[in-house]
Enzyme design. Structure first.
Site, PDB file in Angstrom:
ATOM      1  CE1 TYR A  41      -4.050   1.606  -0.232  1.00 55.66           C
ATOM      2  CE2 TYR A  41      -3.498   2.666   1.844  1.00 55.66           C
ATOM      3  CZ  TYR A  41      -4.305   2.574   0.727  1.00 55.66           C
ATOM      4  OH  TYR A  41      -5.352   3.432   0.565  1.00 55.66           O
ATOM      5  CE  LYS A  97     -21.219 -20.585 -14.159  1.00 50.76           C
ATOM      6  NZ  LYS A  97     -22.291 -21.178 -14.929  1.00 50.76           N
ATOM      7  CD  GLU A 139     -24.111 -18.163 -14.628  1.00 51.51           C
ATOM      8  OE1 GLU A 139     -22.985 -17.938 -15.099  1.00 51.51           O
ATOM      9  OE2 GLU A 139     -24.636 -19.285 -14.668  1.00 51.51           O
ATOM     10  CG  ASP A 140     -28.882 -17.758 -13.740  1.00 50.39           C
ATOM     11  OD1 ASP A 140     -28.674 -18.528 -14.692  1.00 50.39           O
ATOM     12  OD2 ASP A 140     -28.881 -18.148 -12.568  1.00 50.39           O
ATOM     13  CG  ASP A 165     -27.470 -19.055 -18.095  1.00 47.94           C
ATOM     14  OD1 ASP A 165     -27.636 -19.969 -17.291  1.00 47.94           O
ATOM     15  OD2 ASP A 165     -27.139 -17.903 -17.758  1.00 47.94           O
ATOM     16  CB  ALA A 198     -36.019 -21.546 -30.047  1.00 49.48           C
ATOM     17  N   GLY A 199     -34.496 -21.166 -26.670  1.00 50.74           N
ATOM     18  CA  GLY A 199     -34.138 -20.151 -25.683  1.00 50.74           C
ATOM     19  C   GLY A 199     -32.634 -19.998 -25.618  1.00 50.74           C
ATOM     20  CB  ALA A 200     -30.451 -18.765 -22.887  1.00 48.68           C
ATOM     21  CB  ALA A 201     -29.802 -23.872 -23.455  1.00 49.95           C
ATOM     22  CG  ASN A 332     -23.570 -24.937 -18.458  1.00 45.41           C
ATOM     23  OD1 ASN A 332     -24.141 -25.910 -18.921  1.00 45.41           O
ATOM     24  ND2 ASN A 332     -24.038 -23.719 -18.585  1.00 45.41           N
TER      25      ASN A 332
HETATM   26  P1  NAD Z   1     -35.293 -20.375 -21.989  1.00 45.52           P
HETATM   27  O1  NAD Z   1     -36.435 -19.993 -21.142  1.00 45.52           O
HETATM   28  O2  NAD Z   1     -34.397 -19.314 -22.515  1.00 45.52           O
HETATM   29  O3  NAD Z   1     -35.874 -21.177 -23.277  1.00 45.52           O
HETATM   30  C1  NAD Z   1     -36.807 -22.199 -23.224  1.00 45.52           C
HETATM   31  C2  NAD Z   1     -37.299 -22.503 -24.632  1.00 45.52           C
HETATM   32  O4  NAD Z   1     -38.073 -23.686 -24.596  1.00 45.52           O
HETATM   33  C3  NAD Z   1     -38.177 -21.414 -25.236  1.00 45.52           C
HETATM   34  O5  NAD Z   1     -37.835 -21.264 -26.605  1.00 45.52           O
HETATM   35  C4  NAD Z   1     -39.581 -22.001 -25.142  1.00 45.52           C
HETATM   36  O6  NAD Z   1     -40.452 -21.526 -26.168  1.00 45.52           O
HETATM   37  C5  NAD Z   1     -39.285 -23.473 -25.298  1.00 45.52           C
HETATM   38  N1  NAD Z   1     -40.324 -24.363 -24.764  1.00 45.52           N
HETATM   39  C6  NAD Z   1     -40.912 -24.312 -23.547  1.00 45.52           C
HETATM   40  N2  NAD Z   1     -41.804 -25.313 -23.432  1.00 45.52           N
HETATM   41  C7  NAD Z   1     -41.762 -25.998 -24.597  1.00 45.52           C
HETATM   42  C8  NAD Z   1     -42.434 -27.140 -25.086  1.00 45.52           C
HETATM   43  N3  NAD Z   1     -43.341 -27.779 -24.340  1.00 45.52           N
HETATM   44  N4  NAD Z   1     -42.151 -27.572 -26.329  1.00 45.52           N
HETATM   45  C9  NAD Z   1     -41.230 -26.940 -27.089  1.00 45.52           C
HETATM   46  N5  NAD Z   1     -40.543 -25.870 -26.674  1.00 45.52           N
HETATM   47  C10 NAD Z   1     -40.807 -25.399 -25.447  1.00 45.52           C
HETATM   48  O7  NAD Z   1     -34.486 -21.470 -21.187  1.00 45.52           O
HETATM   49  P2  NAD Z   1     -33.001 -22.021 -21.423  1.00 45.52           P
HETATM   50  O8  NAD Z   1     -32.037 -21.242 -20.631  1.00 45.52           O
HETATM   51  O9  NAD Z   1     -32.733 -22.169 -22.876  1.00 45.52           O
HETATM   52  O10 NAD Z   1     -33.118 -23.442 -20.716  1.00 45.52           O
HETATM   53  C11 NAD Z   1     -34.033 -24.419 -21.172  1.00 45.52           C
HETATM   54  C12 NAD Z   1     -33.935 -25.679 -20.325  1.00 45.52           C
HETATM   55  O11 NAD Z   1     -32.654 -26.249 -20.467  1.00 45.52           O
HETATM   56  C13 NAD Z   1     -34.138 -25.446 -18.823  1.00 45.52           C
HETATM   57  O12 NAD Z   1     -34.869 -26.517 -18.289  1.00 45.52           O
HETATM   58  C14 NAD Z   1     -32.734 -25.465 -18.262  1.00 45.52           C
HETATM   59  O13 NAD Z   1     -32.711 -25.916 -16.935  1.00 45.52           O
HETATM   60  C15 NAD Z   1     -32.066 -26.449 -19.193  1.00 45.52           C
HETATM   61  N6  NAD Z   1     -30.624 -26.216 -19.306  1.00 45.52           N
HETATM   62  C16 NAD Z   1     -29.810 -27.252 -19.036  1.00 45.52           C
HETATM   63  C17 NAD Z   1     -28.463 -27.091 -19.115  1.00 45.52           C
HETATM   64  C18 NAD Z   1     -27.544 -28.246 -18.872  1.00 45.52           C
HETATM   65  O14 NAD Z   1     -26.360 -28.062 -18.757  1.00 45.52           O
HETATM   66  N7  NAD Z   1     -28.037 -29.450 -18.826  1.00 45.52           N
HETATM   67  C19 NAD Z   1     -27.917 -25.851 -19.420  1.00 45.52           C
HETATM   68  C20 NAD Z   1     -28.791 -24.782 -19.712  1.00 45.52           C
HETATM   69  C21 NAD Z   1     -30.147 -24.992 -19.647  1.00 45.52           C
END
Ligand code: NAD
Length: 446
Positions: A41, A97, A139-140, A165, A198-201, A332
């Protein structure tokens, strides 16, 4: 189902209350007498300050903790499966995390939950924080704003930014898929892939699986409203609200398949589901509609879209889930600690797509060396050597791509990375032996 009966929520509540924080900041320089603070310091510290001021901000990577310092940033708008619970309620996750970053990757990460739900404000806050950090882990954060935030930050920051994610899931999914395809003897550019969700993952998995060589025209993507295609009634709205999904509607599904999950699975070689907790999202009879040797990734947490045994009974050759109590865990944690170890060690300016692919090939290659089979397509988290190989692959690719602030030979890289990855494990031993970390009940119940 496995016989898991542990009440994780109760145990975790009690232990969080007892430990009150999962990480802490510790000195890493000797402090043997109070006078040492004249070095660490004032007045001594003005020396490095002046050096950085005179020679440029990048010197902060050499003179301070910055080179190994990452922020885990969240606005708490989509925490685990709990939804928009806000920054304070998201803090235990971000802290967890940070613990994983340190324990698995030797990365000093701090949780930063911020009250910035507007995406542009979020971006501004992270940009303002940039001088403190060597890399940023997002994250999240709710979708679709997470796509915009990642793209924008990637553009404006001079340090790597990663949204776990999205990219963390995509990385391990791609690694698992590469090995699953080797087992069934199919090639990535030929297979038909159904994506459920068709979400984040999945949006990120689609991006990187395409970059690795899959043909988007052979992909069929299903969200909660059915299969994406150019004539879906909501495409006009998607163009404005979610251009990322709109682009998929335009570029995938060359055959123009319409309908829902069963229509998407018909004739598919692979299904990658990241949608919502099951079971029953994907039905057994729909797996039977798939091509021979079906590959099923049911990634929803905590319960996969279809139970692995149901998928198997319906003919699935390889099944992966997000869970540790079934084979082939798509987790992940196999990705981000080593990716950050790699980018921080060479002080990267960016995380490029090629660095991402190098990480995926390293994970897949490591499992392949150990001997892949239907129940082992990705390595497990308990293997520090895997993290070392993955981190080296990322760092080498960064140097090749010209985004590294530092150049090291492979042996130098390996020595540094190995030391940093094993360091927290050595600290843990010392802390346990000296009662600095104590085993408190109900830790032993699990
Ligand atoms: P998100 O909310 O961004 O996306 C979810 C998607 O699923 C949306 O496009 C939604 O329209 C679609 N959806 C919901 N219900 C549906 C159905 N009945 N039929 C078809 N499509 C449907 O969520 P995310 O972050 O993409 O995560 C999705 C899932 O994956 C969560 O359950 C999460 O826990 C899991 N996940 C797992 C891992 C892993 O390492 N195993 C990592 C990330 C996410």
């Amino acid at each position: 189902m496995s016989g898991e009966r542990v009440n994780w929520y109760r145990i975790s509540n009690e232990l969080h209350l007892k430990y009150q924080g999962k990480i802490e900041i510790m000195p890493k320089v000797p402090v043997l007498k109070l006078k040492d603070f004249a070095i660490w310091y004032t007045p001594g510290v003005a020396g490095p300050c002046k050096e950085i001021y005179d020679k440029g901000g990048d010197l902060s990577f050499k003179y301070t903790l910055r080179w190994n310092y990452a922020a885990v940033v969240s606005d708490g708008t989509r925490v685990l499966g709990l939804g928009n619970i806000g920054p304070e309620a998201g803090l235990p996750v971000m802290e967890g995390k940070a613990l994983l970053f340190k324990y698995l990757g030797g990365v000093d990460a701090i949780p930063l939950v911020i009250n910035a739900r507007d995406p542009d404000k979020f971006i501004e806050v992270v940009k303002i924080l940039e001088p403190s950090f060597g890399a940023i882990n997002l994250e999240d954060i709710g979708s679709p704003k997470c796509f915009y935030i990642l793209e924008k930050l990637n553009e404006i920051l001079n340090i790597p930014v990663w949204h776990d994610d999205q990219q963390g899931t995509a990385l391990v999914t791609l690694a698992g898929l590469l090995n699953a395809l080797k087992i069934v003897g199919k090639s990535l550019d030929q297979v038909k892939i159904a994506f459920i969700g068709a979400g984040a993952a999945n949006m990120s998995s689609i991006k990187y699986i395409t970059l690795a060589g899959a043909d988007p025209r052979k992909m069929v993507v299903v969200d909660s409203k059915g299969i994406l295609h150019p004539n879906r009634p909501d495409v006009g709205e998607l163009k404005v609200r979610n251009p990322w999904k709109y682009r998929l509607a335009m570029t995938t599904n060359a055959e123009g398949v319409t309908g829902g999950i069963p229509e998407a699975l018909k004739g598919a070689d692979v299904v990658i589901a990241a949608s919502r907790p099951g079971p029953g999202i994907i039905k057994k009879e729909w797996i039977r509609l798939m091509n021979d040797n079906p590959i099923v990734f049911a990634e929803a947490n905590p319960v996969p879209e279809i139970w692995p045994w149901e998928a198997k009974e319906a003919g699935a050759r390889i099944v992966a889930t997000g869970r540790s109590d079934f084979p082939n865990q798509i987790n992940n944690s196999l990705g981000f600690p080593a990716v950050f170890r790699g980018v921080l060690t060479i002080r990267a300016r960016k995380m490029t797509d090629s660095m991402f692919l190098a990480a995926a090939y390293a994970i897949a290659g490591y499992a392949e060396k150990k001997g892949i089979h239907e129940e082992y397509i990705v390595p497990t988290m308990d293997d520090p050597e895997m993290f070392i190989e993955e981190a080296i692959a990322v760092a080498e690719k960064a140097m090749e791509e010209g985004v590294a602030r530092r150049k090291l030979s492979r042996s130098e890289l390996e020595a540094e990375i190995r030391e940093l990855i094993y360091r927290p494990k050595k600290y843990m031993d010392i802390a346990l032996k000296n009662n600095l970390i104590r085993i408190l009940p109900p830790y032993s119940e699990k």
